[in-house]
Design an enzyme around this catalytic site. Structure first.
Site, short mmCIF file in Angstrom:
data_model
loop_
_atom_site.label_atom_id
_atom_site.label_comp_id
_atom_site.label_asym_id
_atom_site.label_seq_id
_atom_site.Cartn_x
_atom_site.Cartn_y
_atom_site.Cartn_z
N GLU A 109 -3.46 5.99 11.78
CA GLU A 109 -2.49 6.28 10.71
C GLU A 109 -3.23 6.48 9.39
OE1 GLU A 109 0.67 3.35 10.67
OE2 GLU A 109 0.89 3.56 8.50
N LYS A 128 9.83 5.10 7.18
CA LYS A 128 10.21 3.88 6.45
C LYS A 128 11.37 4.26 5.53
CE LYS A 128 5.47 2.09 5.91
NZ LYS A 128 4.29 2.24 5.01
N HIS A 178 -3.16 -6.16 2.54
CA HIS A 178 -2.30 -7.17 3.18
C HIS A 178 -3.00 -8.50 3.45
CE1 HIS A 178 0.10 -3.56 4.95
NE2 HIS A 178 0.29 -3.72 3.67
N GLU A 202 1.41 -9.57 7.34
CA GLU A 202 2.29 -9.12 8.43
C GLU A 202 2.22 -10.04 9.64
OE1 GLU A 202 1.67 -4.89 8.97
OE2 GLU A 202 2.52 -4.50 7.00
N LYS A 235 6.88 -0.20 14.57
CA LYS A 235 5.79 -1.00 13.99
C LYS A 235 6.45 -2.12 13.20
CE LYS A 235 2.84 0.18 10.33
NZ LYS A 235 1.60 0.65 9.67
N HIS A 257 8.32 -1.24 9.58
CA HIS A 257 8.63 -2.27 8.58
C HIS A 257 7.80 -2.01 7.33
CE1 HIS A 257 4.96 -4.96 9.83
NE2 HIS A 257 4.65 -3.71 9.78
N ARG A 258 7.91 -2.89 6.33
CA ARG A 258 7.01 -2.90 5.18
C ARG A 258 6.27 -4.23 5.19
NH1 ARG A 258 7.43 1.70 1.81
NH2 ARG A 258 5.28 1.01 1.51
N SER A 259 5.22 -4.31 4.38
CA SER A 259 4.44 -5.56 4.39
C SER A 259 5.22 -6.71 3.76
CB SER A 259 3.09 -5.35 3.71
OG SER A 259 3.26 -4.76 2.45
N GLN A 299 -6.98 -1.38 7.07
CA GLN A 299 -5.82 -2.23 6.71
C GLN A 299 -5.14 -2.91 7.91
OE1 GLN A 299 -2.74 -1.00 3.63
NE2 GLN A 299 -1.50 -0.78 5.47
N GLU A 300 -5.01 -2.16 9.03
CA GLU A 300 -4.26 -2.72 10.17
C GLU A 300 -4.93 -2.35 11.49
OE1 GLU A 300 -0.16 -1.39 9.94
OE2 GLU A 300 -0.19 -1.63 7.76
N SER A 343 0.88 -1.18 0.00
CA SER A 343 0.00 0.00 0.00
C SER A 343 0.91 1.22 0.00
CB SER A 343 -0.91 0.01 1.22
OG SER A 343 -0.17 0.12 2.42
N ASP A 401 1.80 8.51 7.00
CA ASP A 401 2.67 7.49 6.38
C ASP A 401 2.68 7.76 4.88
OD1 ASP A 401 3.88 5.24 5.34
OD2 ASP A 401 2.22 3.90 5.76
N ASP A 420 -4.20 1.46 11.20
CA ASP A 420 -3.72 2.10 9.98
C ASP A 420 -4.85 1.95 8.97
OD1 ASP A 420 -2.55 3.09 7.73
OD2 ASP A 420 -0.91 1.64 7.63
#
Ligand code: 2PG
Ligand code: MG
Length: 403
Positions: free
Chosen positions: A265, A325, A147, A197, A376, A353-355, A155-156, A41, A300, A224
């Site tokens: 986020e 990031k 994800h 994740e 994160k 991190h990234r996915s 998303q999160e 994303s 982000d 997020d």
């Protein structure tokens, strides 16, 4: 002499099984490795990653010949990389090629200085942070959006653990909470899958359901939204329902009042600046009235670790925290500059991190080295993410052994 003797890129696989790149760099007597994660994303202003074959070729054929014999100094090497690339968004050599080399240089520099990486980052003197101590853990335990195959409204959904005093306690707590969450989802008869994740994913279009589930287990939650993912023709489409800026802000306000939600986020799309400013003010007003700390509104995709965008967000009071990031911007120097600006403006940083992740645990050292408010890094149930927690545990022991 502490000069670079070798710089070579290889193709490796990330946590999703996609190809990414690893850089090996040596001086006389030291060798380090750095690898590069990938997002799904992604923000519209992120630096551009090239196909991995091209990035590897660029490291081995274009960058490496320029670096051999140069001093392992990350600021000097980054300047060289940026000028060799010559574009605003690193699209010539690739942000993945550039970050691999930049990060390897930082690691080599730390090795030569004979310091743990986090300490070396601290000693660079660039990041400024008032917070001393360990990062809080922002752990994505329910994975939705880009994800996961199963759909959740956002998303999160994260547990926020720790208070900056230690990491071993929150890491153990995460383990317990994750087991409790699994039992709870199973008891409710949910068909669950693992998301990218390392969290759970299930099908739901009930906006409050994930909050009901998680708030029964823990008293600090974060989300997020990745707002850009469901922005269509000036409106937000959440689970098939249309939300205007006003309606979506009201939804966030309701969630904050009803649940222990302390951080949101990317509540809106990357270019919806007015909406960010509106919700950040709402959260500040709510903080004043409720006499609680302000709920974090985190940029982000909005800010993409880009110093220019962070300056814009600070000026416009668009957010009160920034996700960091390194691969969104492509060099360590610019990442450190972004962190420094954020802290100097009194905003919090969360290193992320990234996915699609690799076994490189650098973000744990970065979070510690700059005194970030949060880290994160996903769950411990995927090795690429567990590496980050293992590194944090090592860092905690390094810190304690110095006392
Ligand atoms: C995010 C990240 C990491 P991706 O949106 O914050 O969780 O996702 O790496 O896919 O951009
Ligand atoms: Mg995000």
């Amino acid at each position: 002499m502490n000069t670079i003797k070798k710089c070579k890129a290889y193709k490796i696989k990330d946590s999703r099984g996609d190809e990414t790149l690893e850089v090996e760099m040596s001086s006389n007597g030291h060798t380090v490795w750095a690898s590069v994660p990938a997002g799904k994303s992604t923000g519209s202003r992120e630096a551009v990653a090239l196909p991995v074959d091209e990035a590897v070729w660029n490291v081995n054929r274009v960058i490496s010949p320029e670096l051999i014999g140069k001093k392992a100094d990350v600021f000097e090497v980054d300047d060289l990389l940026v000028s060799l690339d010559g574009t605003e968004n690193k699209s010539n050599l690739g942000a993945n090629a550039i970050l691999g080399v930049s990060l390897a240089t930082l690691k080599l520099e730390a090795k030569i200085a004979n310091q743990p990486l986090w300490k070396h980052i601290q000693s660079l003197g660039h990041p400024v942070s008032k917070s001393v101590g360990f990062p809080r853990l922002f752990v994505n335990v329910l994975n939705g959006g880009a994800h996961a195959k199963f759909r959740l409204p956002f998303q999160e959904y994260m547990f926020v653990l720790g208070n900056g005093m230690n990491v071993a306690g929150p890491i153990n707590q995460l383990q317990t909470l994750f087991e409790q969450l699994k039992k709870k989802l199973e008891a409710e008869g949910k068909e669950i899958k693992m998301g990218d994740e390392g969290g759970f994913s299930f099908e739901s279009d009930d906006i409050e359901e994930p909050f009901n589930i998680l708030s029964e287990l823990h008293d600090k939650l974060a989300i997020d939204v990745a707002g850009g993912e469901f922005f269509e023709n000036g409106e937000y489409n959440v689970c098939g329902q249309k939300y205007s800026l006003e309606k979506l802000s009201n939804l966030y306000e309701l969630l904050v009042k009803k649940y222990p939600l302390i951080s949101i986020e990317d509540p809106f799309a990357d270019n919806d600046f007015e909406a960010f400013a509106f919700v950040t003010k709402k959260m500040r007003d709510y903080g004043v009235i409720s006499q609680k700390e302000d709920v974090l509104v985190v940029g982000d995709d909005l800010t993409t670790t880009n110093p220019q965008m962070i300056a814009k967000a600070v000026d416009g009071k668009l957010i009160n925290a920034v996700l960091i990031k390194p691969n969104q911007i492509g060099t360590i120097s610019e990442t450190l500059k972004a962190i420094k600006m954020t802290h100097e403006a009194g905003l919090k940083t969360i290193i992320s991190h990234r996915s699609g992740e690799t076994m490189d645990s650098f973000i744990a050292d970065l979070a510690m080295g700059v005194g970030a408010f949060g880290l994160k890094a996903g769950t411990m149930f995927q090795s690429e993410r567990k590496e980050k927690y293992d590194r944090l545990l090592e860092i905690e022991q390094e810190v304690n052994s110095e006392k």
